[in-house]
Design a protein around this motif. Structure first.
Motif, short mmCIF file in Angstrom:
data_model
loop_
_atom_site.label_atom_id
_atom_site.label_comp_id
_atom_site.label_asym_id
_atom_site.label_seq_id
_atom_site.Cartn_x
_atom_site.Cartn_y
_atom_site.Cartn_z
N SER A 31 2.96 0.78 3.50
CA SER A 31 3.23 -0.48 4.16
C SER A 31 3.40 -1.58 3.13
O SER A 31 3.07 -1.41 1.96
N ASP A 56 -7.70 -2.08 6.71
CA ASP A 56 -7.01 -0.79 6.61
C ASP A 56 -7.77 0.33 7.32
O ASP A 56 -7.91 1.43 6.80
N GLY A 94 -8.95 -1.43 -3.00
CA GLY A 94 -7.73 -2.03 -2.45
C GLY A 94 -7.88 -2.44 -1.00
O GLY A 94 -7.10 -3.23 -0.48
N ASN A 95 -8.91 -1.92 -0.34
CA ASN A 95 -9.14 -2.23 1.06
C ASN A 95 -10.30 -3.20 1.28
O ASN A 95 -10.77 -3.38 2.39
N VAL A 120 -6.28 -13.22 4.66
CA VAL A 120 -7.38 -13.47 3.73
C VAL A 120 -6.75 -14.12 2.50
O VAL A 120 -5.99 -13.47 1.77
N LYS A 126 1.53 -6.80 8.40
CA LYS A 126 1.62 -5.53 7.68
C LYS A 126 2.70 -4.70 8.34
O LYS A 126 2.58 -4.32 9.50
N GLY A 153 0.86 -1.18 0.00
CA GLY A 153 0.00 0.00 0.00
C GLY A 153 0.89 1.22 0.00
O GLY A 153 2.09 1.13 -0.25
N ASP A 198 -7.24 -8.61 -3.23
CA ASP A 198 -8.12 -7.48 -2.95
C ASP A 198 -8.96 -7.17 -4.19
O ASP A 198 -8.65 -7.61 -5.31
N ASP A 226 -5.36 -11.36 10.46
CA ASP A 226 -5.85 -12.60 9.87
C ASP A 226 -5.49 -12.60 8.40
O ASP A 226 -5.59 -11.56 7.74
#
Ligand code: ADP
Ligand code: MG
Length: 310
Positions: free
Chosen positions: A26, A170, A156-157, A97, A46, A23, A101, A95
């Motif tokens: 990060s 995020d 993106g989030n 995923v 992250k 991102g 995204d 967690d």
């Protein structure tokens, strides 16, 4: 790839096994935590501002994200387990995923000359609205509203898993983003394309600002294009404030759905839905229930195909 070579093999107590995304501030790694008796759990880690010295502001905002996350326990919100530091590196343990995204998903689907099936689009946005409503309404131990506003509700989030799970992430970094943009430390800025008019003007915002961003996301999913396109942030923000965008009815979107988008994207917050739950309800009323029945499975199938194709 040189990026892979530069990747650390260990961050704090975690073994890095892959990279999940980057991102503005990060990088997110797939990591493994080893427990007793050969127990291994995959998680996401992250790390803040890899390669540069994080500013005090950035650290405080990441701590904020962890603090906010303490109040968020919802199946459609990525859980944060830990805010860690070692040798000047700061991280959040999340967690995992196992998927991708929504931004990557759309890019990949477009490359494959596809897009997102309408029922899947509705299902994803419906879940996003439920998660936001939950976050917006959270209170502290003394019963006071926390006033959580995501502020950066962009594709993106929104994370999608192979199993068809939808989870937003995020929280709390949006303010870092603005600070960094002002101080210009040379890191990519977040996109302005999803800002509400009040946000673009730097006016006070509340939970209804997130509705506007979700409206833009839904517009994109339904039409394949952004209502306020462009690469120049200032120009995009100006057009958001002006509020003129192509009608979506022409894109063949059912009028019932178009109405929901228009209300989410109402220029005045007072003209949007009273809360994100009301928006979610309006969205589910806008399509026949049987449309959405297989949407989770279809989403999982599409995500799996993209991830496995590499
Ligand atoms: P930033 O604040 O830098 O935008 P994000 O938290 O949005 O950071 O993460 C950047 C990207 O990393 C996401 O768009 C997604 O692709 C990936 N990512 C983030 N968190 C996870 C997670 N928990 N599981 C899998 N992928 C993730
Ligand atoms: Mg992000």
């Amino acid at each position: 790839m040189s990026a892979a070579k530069l990747s650390p093999t260990r961050i704090g107590p975690y073994e890095v096994v892959g990279e999940l995304g980057t991102g503005g501030f990060s990088r997110v790694y797939r990591v493994v935590r080893e427990g007793g008796s050969g127990f291994r759990k995959e998680l996401a880690l992250k790390i803040l501002a890899p390669g540069i010295e994080p500013t005090q502001d950035m650290v405080m905002m990441m701590a904020d994200e962890a603090r906010i996350a303490r109040h968020l326990h919802h199946r459609n919100i990525v859980a944060v387990h830990e805010f860690g530091e070692q040798g000047g590196a700061y991280w959040l343990l999340l967690d995992l995923v196992d998927g991708l995204d929504l931004r990557t998903f759309l890019g990949e689907q477009r490359r494959r000359k596809g897009w997102i099936p309408l029922p899947v689009a509705v299902e994803v946005v419906h879940k996003v609205l439920h998660a936001l409503h939950y976050a917006h309404g959270r209170r502290d131990e003394s019963g006071r509203k926390l006033g959580i506003v995501h502020r950066d509700m962009t594709p993106g989030n929104v994370l999608l898993s192979r199993g068809g799970l939808v989870a937003i992430t995020d929280f709390g970094l949006a303010r870092i983003r603005l600070k960094i943009a002002e101080t210009e430390v040379g890191i990519t800025r977040g996109t302005s394309s999803y800002m509400s008019p009040e946000q673009a003007q730097g006016r006070p915002i509340d939970a209804r600002s997130d509705q506007f961003s979700v409206g833009i996301m839904l517009y994109l999913l339904l039409t394949g294009a952004l209502p306020f396109p462009g690469k120049d942030d200032i120009k995009v923000m100006k057009s958001i404030v002006r509020g003129k965008y192509p009608s979506i009815s022409e894109a063949g979107v059912p009028p019932s759905l178009a109405d929901v988008v228009y209300q989410l994207m109402a220029p005045l917050a007072a003209d949007r839905f009273p809360d994100a739950l009301a928006a979610a309800d309006a969205l589910s009323r806008a399509v026949p229930p049987e449309w959405r029945r297989d949407a989770d499975r279809t989403l999982g199938r599409l995500v799996t195909r993209i991830v496995d194709d590499g």
